[in-house]
Enzyme design. Structure first.
Site, PDB file in Angstrom:
ATOM      1  N   GLY A   1      24.403 -32.664 -75.336  1.00  0.00           N
ATOM      2  CA  GLY A   1      24.496 -31.791 -74.154  1.00  0.00           C
ATOM      3  C   GLY A   1      23.586 -32.147 -73.001  1.00  0.00           C
ATOM      4  O   GLY A   1      23.863 -31.785 -71.874  1.00  0.00           O
TER       5      GLY A   1
ATOM      6  N   ARG B   1      20.174 -44.747 -70.195  1.00  0.00           N
ATOM      7  CA  ARG B   1      20.980 -45.436 -69.176  1.00  0.00           C
ATOM      8  C   ARG B   1      20.351 -45.358 -67.794  1.00  0.00           C
ATOM      9  O   ARG B   1      19.639 -44.400 -67.475  1.00  0.00           O
ATOM     10  CB  ARG B   1      22.392 -44.853 -69.114  1.00  0.00           C
ATOM     11  CG  ARG B   1      22.473 -43.413 -68.667  1.00  0.00           C
ATOM     12  CD  ARG B   1      23.887 -42.872 -68.748  1.00  0.00           C
ATOM     13  NE  ARG B   1      24.288 -42.694 -70.132  1.00  0.00           N
ATOM     14  CZ  ARG B   1      25.266 -43.364 -70.716  1.00  0.00           C
ATOM     15  NH1 ARG B   1      25.971 -44.239 -70.024  1.00  0.00           N
ATOM     16  NH2 ARG B   1      25.577 -43.166 -71.970  1.00  0.00           N
TER      17      ARG B   1
ATOM     18  N   CYS C   1      17.006 -41.650 -70.581  1.00  0.00           N
ATOM     19  CA  CYS C   1      16.357 -42.564 -71.534  1.00  0.00           C
ATOM     20  C   CYS C   1      17.324 -43.630 -72.040  1.00  0.00           C
ATOM     21  O   CYS C   1      16.903 -44.679 -72.480  1.00  0.00           O
ATOM     22  CB  CYS C   1      15.769 -41.780 -72.683  1.00  0.00           C
ATOM     23  SG  CYS C   1      17.015 -40.865 -73.558  1.00  0.00           S
TER      24      CYS C   1
HETATM   25  N1  NAP Z   1      15.682 -35.492 -71.540  1.00  0.00           N
HETATM   26  C1  NAP Z   1      16.398 -36.181 -72.426  1.00  0.00           C
HETATM   27  O1  NAP Z   1      17.599 -35.941 -72.660  1.00  0.00           O
HETATM   28  C2  NAP Z   1      15.735 -37.279 -73.234  1.00  0.00           C
HETATM   29  C3  NAP Z   1      16.392 -37.772 -74.357  1.00  0.00           C
HETATM   30  C4  NAP Z   1      15.753 -38.726 -75.115  1.00  0.00           C
HETATM   31  C5  NAP Z   1      14.521 -39.201 -74.766  1.00  0.00           C
HETATM   32  N2  NAP Z   1      13.909 -38.732 -73.659  1.00  0.00           N
HETATM   33  C6  NAP Z   1      12.591 -39.257 -73.341  1.00  0.00           C
HETATM   34  O2  NAP Z   1      11.620 -38.362 -73.855  1.00  0.00           O
HETATM   35  C7  NAP Z   1      10.462 -38.383 -73.021  1.00  0.00           C
HETATM   36  C8  NAP Z   1      10.132 -36.963 -72.630  1.00  0.00           C
HETATM   37  O3  NAP Z   1      11.232 -36.413 -71.936  1.00  0.00           O
HETATM   38  P1  NAP Z   1      11.278 -34.851 -71.571  1.00  0.00           P
HETATM   39  O4  NAP Z   1      12.654 -34.605 -71.049  1.00  0.00           O
HETATM   40  O5  NAP Z   1      10.774 -34.050 -72.701  1.00  0.00           O
HETATM   41  O6  NAP Z   1      10.208 -34.805 -70.368  1.00  0.00           O
HETATM   42  P2  NAP Z   1       9.493 -33.548 -69.716  1.00  0.00           P
HETATM   43  O7  NAP Z   1      10.128 -32.264 -70.127  1.00  0.00           O
HETATM   44  O8  NAP Z   1       9.367 -33.860 -68.272  1.00  0.00           O
HETATM   45  O9  NAP Z   1       8.013 -33.574 -70.353  1.00  0.00           O
HETATM   46  C9  NAP Z   1       7.177 -34.647 -70.093  1.00  0.00           C
HETATM   47  C10 NAP Z   1       6.094 -34.695 -71.146  1.00  0.00           C
HETATM   48  O10 NAP Z   1       5.405 -35.951 -71.021  1.00  0.00           O
HETATM   49  C11 NAP Z   1       4.021 -35.709 -70.806  1.00  0.00           C
HETATM   50  N3  NAP Z   1       3.494 -36.773 -69.951  1.00  0.00           N
HETATM   51  C12 NAP Z   1       3.939 -37.178 -68.747  1.00  0.00           C
HETATM   52  N4  NAP Z   1       3.218 -38.223 -68.302  1.00  0.00           N
HETATM   53  C13 NAP Z   1       2.285 -38.477 -69.250  1.00  0.00           C
HETATM   54  C14 NAP Z   1       1.246 -39.444 -69.368  1.00  0.00           C
HETATM   55  N5  NAP Z   1       1.044 -40.358 -68.416  1.00  0.00           N
HETATM   56  N6  NAP Z   1       0.494 -39.435 -70.497  1.00  0.00           N
HETATM   57  C15 NAP Z   1       0.722 -38.518 -71.465  1.00  0.00           C
HETATM   58  N7  NAP Z   1       1.675 -37.571 -71.408  1.00  0.00           N
HETATM   59  C16 NAP Z   1       2.455 -37.563 -70.313  1.00  0.00           C
HETATM   60  C17 NAP Z   1       3.954 -34.348 -70.145  1.00  0.00           C
HETATM   61  O11 NAP Z   1       2.664 -33.845 -70.326  1.00  0.00           O
HETATM   62  P3  NAP Z   1       2.048 -32.770 -69.276  1.00  0.00           P
HETATM   63  O12 NAP Z   1       2.640 -31.464 -69.663  1.00  0.00           O
HETATM   64  O13 NAP Z   1       0.590 -32.844 -69.526  1.00  0.00           O
HETATM   65  O14 NAP Z   1       2.451 -33.239 -67.909  1.00  0.00           O
HETATM   66  C18 NAP Z   1       5.022 -33.610 -70.966  1.00  0.00           C
HETATM   67  O15 NAP Z   1       4.534 -33.252 -72.228  1.00  0.00           O
HETATM   68  C19 NAP Z   1      10.800 -39.296 -71.838  1.00  0.00           C
HETATM   69  O16 NAP Z   1      10.276 -40.589 -72.072  1.00  0.00           O
HETATM   70  C20 NAP Z   1      12.311 -39.359 -71.855  1.00  0.00           C
HETATM   71  O17 NAP Z   1      12.791 -40.578 -71.323  1.00  0.00           O
HETATM   72  C21 NAP Z   1      14.471 -37.752 -72.891  1.00  0.00           C
END
Ligand code: NAP
Length: 434
Positions: free
Chosen positions: A115, A52, A50
């Site tokens: 982390g 980079r 998110c």
């Molecule tokens: N991972 C990190 O370190 C981090 C840090 C900061 C921000 N982020 C941001 O936070 C967000 C979530 O990341 P994550 O790591 O939690 O992802 P994740 O574990 O893959 O979970 C994805 C989530 O998004 C939902 N989703 C996917 N496509 C969707 C759509 N078109 N409409 C509505 N819901 C949708 C999924 O719902 P379903 O279960 O129904 O598929 C699930 O709840 C991303 O935008 C990411 O860039 C991530």
């Protein structure tokens, strides 16, 4: 060959630009294939998070390689090169190596020492291997960077109680609620009507921090209701109402604090949507999705306060002083890891000469062995032939052992090149074949 990284991060680009260059997992393979199509790019790997997007690559020619990667970024984002260029950074050779090690250790993160980045670097390595876009050099660099990241976390206090994007988001909510009440401390979230949209990894962390900050009840919306129900079960001491995302409007109307963290590639909360709802008291929205889940125009609604990942800087900088001191300690560990990688890389310069020397000696060994064996005639048994063959191989290996070890051992580039030249000259190793 040169190692380079081209990218953009929270340090160089606002979220509006970063979200155009977020490469979802489903597009990584095509992107790697497209980059690898350039004859300049020998190995390549993509880190997309998110905060980079970074493309690490082993290129033949520095300038042509860098241009190929920049062209790819421009095509992918639909941004012209001159629009994109001010947001891009690039590092070459040891600076690129050092950068990846810092990233892996969380030293380049918005939240110092967080982390998640280490697992994202591990994933980057796995994807590169799965799609055959990385080779010996990048694989070694990635392995060493992951080990640098682990070392920093185990040998310094940088990761202890480390805050994450999710904890910073919860803290931002506390800060804003406190400020509106004229309080400088971080207030409890007990009296808030909390809504969390998304049930992935980030939402799980959000809920953990919400619980720690006094929240006792929340509604959890997800596209897939079963995932929301399953996540709710992970928090037996918190009252969580799991619902389907289709009930978003009704739930927004009932909330005072809304967190969004879905991986949707388009925003699904905008001004038009909020204006059509029955909202008559303040709602705070905090969106940690990248691409964002909420459009910027929602701020025009008088009952809405809205924040995105870039707004987290405000709480992050409050907590960083202590971490910055530890980060200095971590940097010296990283420099050692960088030196180890560069030493290994430099030693590869000796490989063509060593291989040629071995193959020339092998030709001589075989020819001389053949002559000797034909002189011995049929009296020589198969077993004796094997013994003589092993003997000749053993002699060659023993003779080569010391010079090969010396050529590969740590030394200055000049020193190694001088030794290589001597070996080439003394053994008449042909330059073209090398
Ligand atoms: N991972 C990190 O370190 C981090 C840090 C900061 C921000 N982020 C941001 O936070 C967000 C979530 O990341 P994550 O790591 O939690 O992802 P994740 O574990 O893959 O979970 C994805 C989530 O998004 C939902 N989703 C996917 N496509 C969707 C759509 N078109 N409409 C509505 N819901 C949708 C999924 O719902 P379903 O279960 O129904 O598929 C699930 O709840 C991303 O935008 C990411 O860039 C991530």
């Amino acid at each position: 060959m040169h190692i380079v990284v081209v990218g953009l991060s929270h340090r160089t680009a606002p979220v509006e630009v970063r979200e155009q260059l977020s490469i979802p997992d489903s597009s990584i393979e095509d992107s790697l294939v497209s980059l690898k199509n350039s004859s300049e790019i020998l190995e390549v790997s993509i880190l997309s998070t998110c905060n980079r997007l970074e493309i690490y690559s082993l290129v033949k020619d520095l300038n042509i390689g860098l241009s190929s990667i920049k062209e790819f970024l421009s095509t992918y984002s639909n941004l012209k090169t001159d629009e994109l260029e001010p947001h891009l950074f690039d590092f070459r050779q040891e600076d690129a190596v050092l950068h990846l090690m810092k990233v892996s250790a969380g030293l380049d993160s918005l939240v110092l020492g967080e982390g998640q980045i280490l697992s994202q670097v591990k994933k980057m390595m796995r994807l590169g291997q799965d799609f055959h876009s990385t080779g010996p050099i990048l694989n070694r660099l990635l392995t060493q960077s992951i080990s640098a990241g682990k070392k920093v976390r185990s040998e310094t206090n940088l990761g202890t109680g480390a805050v994450s994007i999710s904890s910073a988001a919860v803290e931002l909510a506390q800060l804003k609620i406190g400020q509106s009440k004229g309080v400088d401390n971080l207030v409890s979230l007990k009296s808030e009507n909390v809504l969390v949209v998304g049930a992935g990894r980030m939402s799980k962390l959000l809920i953990t921090h919400l619980q720690a900050k006094g929240c006792e009840k929340l509604t959890l919306l997800n596209r897939n209701i079963d995932r929301a129900k399953s996540l709710a079960k992970d928090f037996p001491d918190l009252e969580i109402i799991p619902e389907c995302l289709t009930l978003l409007d009704k739930n927004i109307e009932l909330s005072t604090l809304v967190f969004t963290s879905t991986a949707s590639d388009k925003p699904f909360i905008d001004l038009l949507r909020l204006n059509s709802l029955n909202i008559n008291s303040l709602i705070r929205f905090i969106d940690i999705g990248v691409p964002r889940n909420i459009t910027n125009d929602v701020k025009e609604n008088n009952f809405v306060e809205s924040y995105d990942v870039d707004d987290l800087q405000e709480v992050v900088s409050r907590n960083q002083e202590f971490r910055k001191k530890i980060a200095k300690e971590a940097e010296s560990l990283i420099k050692d890891e960088k030196a180890l990688f560069l030493e290994w890389w430099a030693s590869l310069e000796a490989v063509p000469v060593i291989n040629k020397l071995r193959s020339d000696l092998e030709i001589i060994r075989k020819e001389e062995l053949q002559k000797a064996l034909s002189r011995m005639g049929p009296d020589f048994s198969a077993r004796e032939r094997k013994v003589v063959e092993a003997l000749t191989k053993g002699i060659i290996n023993k003779i080569l052992h010391t010079p090969v070890t010396k050529l590969r051992s740590p030394q200055s580039r000049q020193e190694r090149q001088a030794s290589l030249k001597i070996v080439e000259k003394l053994f008449s190793l042909n330059d073209d074949e090398l």
